[in-house]
Design an enzyme around this catalytic site. Structure first.
Site, PDB file in Angstrom:
ATOM      1  N   GLU A   1      38.549  21.602  30.709  1.00 16.78           N
ATOM      2  CA  GLU A   1      37.796  20.782  29.724  1.00 16.78           C
ATOM      3  C   GLU A   1      38.590  19.559  29.308  1.00 16.78           C
ATOM      4  O   GLU A   1      38.484  19.092  28.172  1.00 16.78           O
ATOM      5  CB  GLU A   1      37.441  21.588  28.471  1.00 16.78           C
ATOM      6  CG  GLU A   1      36.567  22.773  28.684  1.00 16.78           C
ATOM      7  CD  GLU A   1      35.471  22.510  29.664  1.00 16.78           C
ATOM      8  OE1 GLU A   1      34.990  21.366  29.727  1.00 16.78           O
ATOM      9  OE2 GLU A   1      35.124  23.439  30.394  1.00 16.78           O
TER      10      GLU A   1
HETATM   11  C1  LIG Z   1      40.682  28.660  35.733  1.00 18.54           C
HETATM   12  C2  LIG Z   1      39.992  27.328  35.811  1.00 18.54           C
HETATM   13  C3  LIG Z   1      38.666  27.235  35.434  1.00 18.54           C
HETATM   14  C4  LIG Z   1      37.992  26.006  35.533  1.00 18.54           C
HETATM   15  N1  LIG Z   1      36.651  25.937  35.256  1.00 18.54           N
HETATM   16  C5  LIG Z   1      35.965  24.813  35.598  1.00 18.54           C
HETATM   17  C6  LIG Z   1      34.536  24.782  35.556  1.00 18.54           C
HETATM   18  O1  LIG Z   1      33.884  25.733  35.145  1.00 18.54           O
HETATM   19  N2  LIG Z   1      33.903  23.667  35.994  1.00 18.54           N
HETATM   20  C7  LIG Z   1      34.581  22.587  36.459  1.00 18.54           C
HETATM   21  O2  LIG Z   1      33.951  21.614  36.850  1.00 18.54           O
HETATM   22  N3  LIG Z   1      35.937  22.573  36.489  1.00 18.54           N
HETATM   23  C8  LIG Z   1      36.640  23.646  36.084  1.00 18.54           C
HETATM   24  N4  LIG Z   1      38.010  23.673  36.145  1.00 18.54           N
HETATM   25  C9  LIG Z   1      38.709  22.461  36.548  1.00 18.54           C
HETATM   26  C10 LIG Z   1      39.481  21.811  35.401  1.00 18.54           C
HETATM   27  O3  LIG Z   1      38.582  21.231  34.492  1.00 18.54           O
HETATM   28  C11 LIG Z   1      40.467  20.802  36.041  1.00 18.54           C
HETATM   29  O4  LIG Z   1      41.488  21.584  36.647  1.00 18.54           O
HETATM   30  C12 LIG Z   1      41.036  19.838  35.032  1.00 18.54           C
HETATM   31  O5  LIG Z   1      40.036  18.966  34.571  1.00 18.54           O
HETATM   32  C13 LIG Z   1      42.178  19.000  35.624  1.00 18.54           C
HETATM   33  O6  LIG Z   1      41.850  18.477  36.880  1.00 18.54           O
HETATM   34  P1  LIG Z   1      42.827  18.726  38.117  1.00 18.54           P
HETATM   35  O7  LIG Z   1      43.163  20.158  38.160  1.00 18.54           O
HETATM   36  O8  LIG Z   1      42.240  18.122  39.325  1.00 18.54           O
HETATM   37  O9  LIG Z   1      44.154  17.933  37.735  1.00 18.54           O
HETATM   38  P2  LIG Z   1      44.406  16.356  37.972  1.00 18.54           P
HETATM   39  O10 LIG Z   1      43.227  15.592  37.521  1.00 18.54           O
HETATM   40  O11 LIG Z   1      44.898  16.168  39.329  1.00 18.54           O
HETATM   41  O12 LIG Z   1      45.594  16.105  36.939  1.00 18.54           O
HETATM   42  C14 LIG Z   1      46.967  16.490  37.209  1.00 18.54           C
HETATM   43  C15 LIG Z   1      47.818  16.076  36.014  1.00 18.54           C
HETATM   44  O13 LIG Z   1      47.775  14.657  35.865  1.00 18.54           O
HETATM   45  C16 LIG Z   1      47.402  14.307  34.536  1.00 18.54           C
HETATM   46  N5  LIG Z   1      46.590  13.091  34.561  1.00 18.54           N
HETATM   47  C17 LIG Z   1      45.599  12.756  35.403  1.00 18.54           C
HETATM   48  N6  LIG Z   1      45.100  11.557  35.101  1.00 18.54           N
HETATM   49  C18 LIG Z   1      45.771  11.118  34.021  1.00 18.54           C
HETATM   50  C19 LIG Z   1      45.726   9.954  33.207  1.00 18.54           C
HETATM   51  N7  LIG Z   1      44.860   8.981  33.441  1.00 18.54           N
HETATM   52  N8  LIG Z   1      46.576   9.857  32.165  1.00 18.54           N
HETATM   53  C20 LIG Z   1      47.447  10.841  31.882  1.00 18.54           C
HETATM   54  N9  LIG Z   1      47.549  11.955  32.611  1.00 18.54           N
HETATM   55  C21 LIG Z   1      46.716  12.106  33.654  1.00 18.54           C
HETATM   56  C22 LIG Z   1      46.599  15.510  34.016  1.00 18.54           C
HETATM   57  O14 LIG Z   1      46.644  15.571  32.607  1.00 18.54           O
HETATM   58  C23 LIG Z   1      47.341  16.665  34.691  1.00 18.54           C
HETATM   59  O15 LIG Z   1      48.447  17.032  33.912  1.00 18.54           O
HETATM   60  C24 LIG Z   1      38.700  24.864  35.988  1.00 18.54           C
HETATM   61  C25 LIG Z   1      40.060  24.967  36.319  1.00 18.54           C
HETATM   62  C26 LIG Z   1      40.700  26.186  36.262  1.00 18.54           C
HETATM   63  C27 LIG Z   1      42.142  26.267  36.704  1.00 18.54           C
END
Ligand SMILES: Cc1cc2nc3c(=O)[nH]c(=O)nc-3n(C[C@H](O)[C@H](O)[C@H](O)COP(=O)(O)OP(=O)(O)OC[C@H]3O[C@@H](n4cnc5c(N)ncnc54)[C@H](O)[C@@H]3O)c2cc1C
Length: 598
Positions: A440
């Protein structure tokens, strides 16, 4: 393993005594939410959570969900508990009567979610995701879509999901690739892969309604070219019953650190039939309804894990005998004193108490704004509630999950080595809580939303809206001797908050990286400031009750002791955050990526 009790006394304190919910409901015209009805809901909800959900929390962690050729089986007892939940009518509580709901205020749904989450977070995510899907359909669906899908979700016979994330895109939804090709019959063929989909496949309900982001052909690049679709697992028949299997399948489940009882699915959409929700290319705007529901829902996760850890570690600290008190034996008959006599154990317990009860106050304050927005009769009233909610939501989501995780860790620490052993459930609580700062929108993303979008883009207006409330409180209580230490500190923080914002705003005009560099410290500072206001309000309320001699002295004295602890030992953390955020972006950005080596 000690049992979980739903903290009904503290819930009533926050709802009734602190935030005056009985008057709040009456003023908004929620006639059905009379004090008696609310009490009955709290009592029944607590019984269900303590007796049905809590006992399957550890089972859920140990068994997890299993995948077999696309079919997912949830842990023992999950399906049966869900049937009971549906039969009792819980999913329909805060939804509109015309869609089969009970028409009760949304905030009662929030209270119920806290109870469910405290008892068993993984299980609670199944109805939790449905709740977001319902809000999205209610706000943006057509009448026919509401009739077909919303009524089933409200009934609870179908559940919902939120499908945003793809393998290459999480935070940055602008680069998502899933496609939606129009069909002759007005539907769309959805193709793409979504990952990490919570409650994405399971055996608890007869159908799953996926709410999916995808791109139409020739859609503009970036976030302005994203549309929103309903993609059911089974296509509904004309009569509303479950029909043909749609082209969406669960490719696998993720193996993960915690929340094992919730299925985190990889979903493959192979020309699955989908139906557009809202206008083309405005999908992200519509999805924000879902995301805002989910953000407050996730804020609750912080409270839930803090509460669960606190209850168990408090019971343990009263029971576990180790060493003697520094100020002389307190249990001379025993081999040693209970560990609750040691100041450092007190520090860990009071930190958890401050964060769980303080978090509850904040979530309920937000929930009150949701009620006000829903029931508003004028645009002005709605804007007032929406503005406050917009400001508080990123703080609630990120601050409460960060402090929820800290609390879960402290809960484990109180148990010493026994906390690290699975039997007590403390290590599960830590593992389960860890995801809350990630999904989220991570803490970093919430912080950018707060400082960049909400505060600086509104020229500080949204911040001022809140600091004015604090200012009014301080003015009203300035002569209240019992509150003197709180009021003086609160006035200082309120002033400093505005000054820090101004400083960052000025620096950001020269260098936009200053916003990102200050943002997480700014968010945490804001969280501590908001909590300070709420703890001062709690101290005032508890003092008045003590003076009025309403009984329950222990409860109110503990409340005042926690407020004092918060102001003396937690609020000083703002000084570190203030100093860090003012140190500027150079100390972060000075090193070029190619020189950033190990
Ligand atoms: C158990 C679990 C349940 C989930 N459930 C859902 C679901 O129901 N539906 C769904 O759609 N998704 C779901 N997700 C996905 C979740 O919302 C994403 O993992 C999350 O939004 C982060 O995206 P990412 O993992 O691709 O990390 P990335 O976007 O790759 O980010 C990696 C790191 O970089 C940082 N970062 C990225 N961009 C910036 C910026 N501009 N400024 C500062 N920092 C930044 C982030 O804060 C993070 O620390 C789930 C994930 C998990 C692990």
């Amino acid at each position: 393993m000690s049992e979980i009790k739903i903290p009904l006394r503290d819930m009533r304190f926050s709802m009734r005594e602190l935030l005056n919910w009985d008057q709040h409901y009456a003023a908004l015209g929620y006639e059905d939410a009379s004090p008696d009805v609310v009490d009955a809901i709290l009592e029944e909800g607590a019984k269900f959570c303590e007796n049905v959900l809590a006992p399957i929390n550890q089972v859920g962690d140990q068994q997890g969900c299993t995948w077999n050729d696309g079919e997912v089986t949830t842990p023992e007892g999950f399906k049966e508990a869900y049937q009971q939940f549906v039969e009792a009518g819980w999913p329909s509580l805060p939804h509109k009567v015309e869609h089969g709901g009970q028409g009760l205020p949304p905030s009662l749904g929030t209270i119920l979610s806290e109870m469910v989450g405290t008892a068993n977070w993984s299980w609670g995510m199944y109805p939790g995701l449905s709740h977001g899907a319902m809000n999205t359909l209610e706000a943006h669906g057509t009448d026919a879509q509401k009739e077909t899908y919303l009524t089933k979700l409200v009934e609870g016979t179908w559940t919902g999901t939120m499908c945003l994330t793809e393998p290459h895109c999480g935070t940055d939804l602008g680069i998502l690739r899933s496609k939606a090709e129009p069909n002759d019959d007005g539907s769309y063929s959805i193709t793409g892969t979504k990952i990490f989909i919570s409650a994405g496949e399971h055996d608890m309900a007869e159908n799953i309604v996926h709410i999916v982001l995808a791109r139409l052909p020739d859609a503009p690049a970036g976030t302005k070219g994203i549309s929103l679709f309903i993609v059911p697992k089974f296509l509904p028949n004309e009569d509303g019953s479950v029909g043909e299997r749609n082209g969406v399948t669960c490719g696998s489940l993720e193996h993960k650190m915690g929340i094992h009882g919730n299925a985190t699915a990889v979903l493959n959409f192979d020309g699955a039939k989908g139906f557009l929700i809202g206008p083309p290319n405005k999908g992200l705007n519509c999805m924000f309804t879902f995301m805002n529901t989910a953000r407050l829902g996730t804020a609750l996760q912080g409270v839930a894990h803090a509460e669960a850890g606190f209850q168990k570690s408090l019971a343990y600290a009263k029971d576990r005998l180790q060493m003697r008190s520094l100020s002389g034996p307190k249990n001379p008959e025993g081999a040693a004193d209970p560990i609750i006599v040691h100041p450092d154990v007190r520090r860990m317990l009071l930190t958890q108490k401050a964060f769980s009860e303080g978090g509850r106050m904040l979530v309920l304050l937000c929930a009150q704004q949701v009620d006000r927005s829903h029931a508003a009769e004028t645009d002005e009233e709605r804007k007032d509630a929406d503005d406050l909610l917009a400001f508080l939501t990123p703080i609630a989501k990120a601050f409460l999950t960060e402090t929820g995780y800290e609390s879960a860790n402290l809960g484990l620490q109180c148990f010493g080595g026994h906390g690290y052993i699975a039997e007590w459930g403390m290590e599960q609580n830590v593992r389960d809580s860890r995801i809350s700062t990630i999904y989220e929108g991570t803490t970093g993303i919430q912080a950018l939303d707060l400082l960049g979008r909400k505060v600086l883009m509104s020229q500080g207006e949204l911040l001022r809206k809140f600091t004015k409330i604090v200012h009014k409180f301080c003015q009203a209580e300035v002569d209240n001797e019992a509150l003197a230490p709180y009021v003086a500190k609160l006035q200082e923080i309120n002033k400093e908050w505005g000054e820090l914002t101004m400083n960052i705003g000025v620096k950001a005009m020269e260098n936009p990286d200053e916003v990102g560099a200050a943002s997480v410290d700014y968010l945490m500072y804001s969280g501590y400031a908001v909590q300070a206001y709420l703890w001062a309000l709690a101290a005032k309320t508890a003092n008045e009750k003590l003076q009025a001699g309403t009984g329950e002295e222990d409860f109110y004295r503990a409340k005042i002791a926690t407020a004092r602890f918060y102001f003396d030992r937690i609020l000083p953390r703002t000084a570190t955050h203030a100093s860090a955020m003012q140190s500027g972006a150079d100390n972060l950005m000075g090193l070029d990526a190619e020189h950033f080596v190990f």
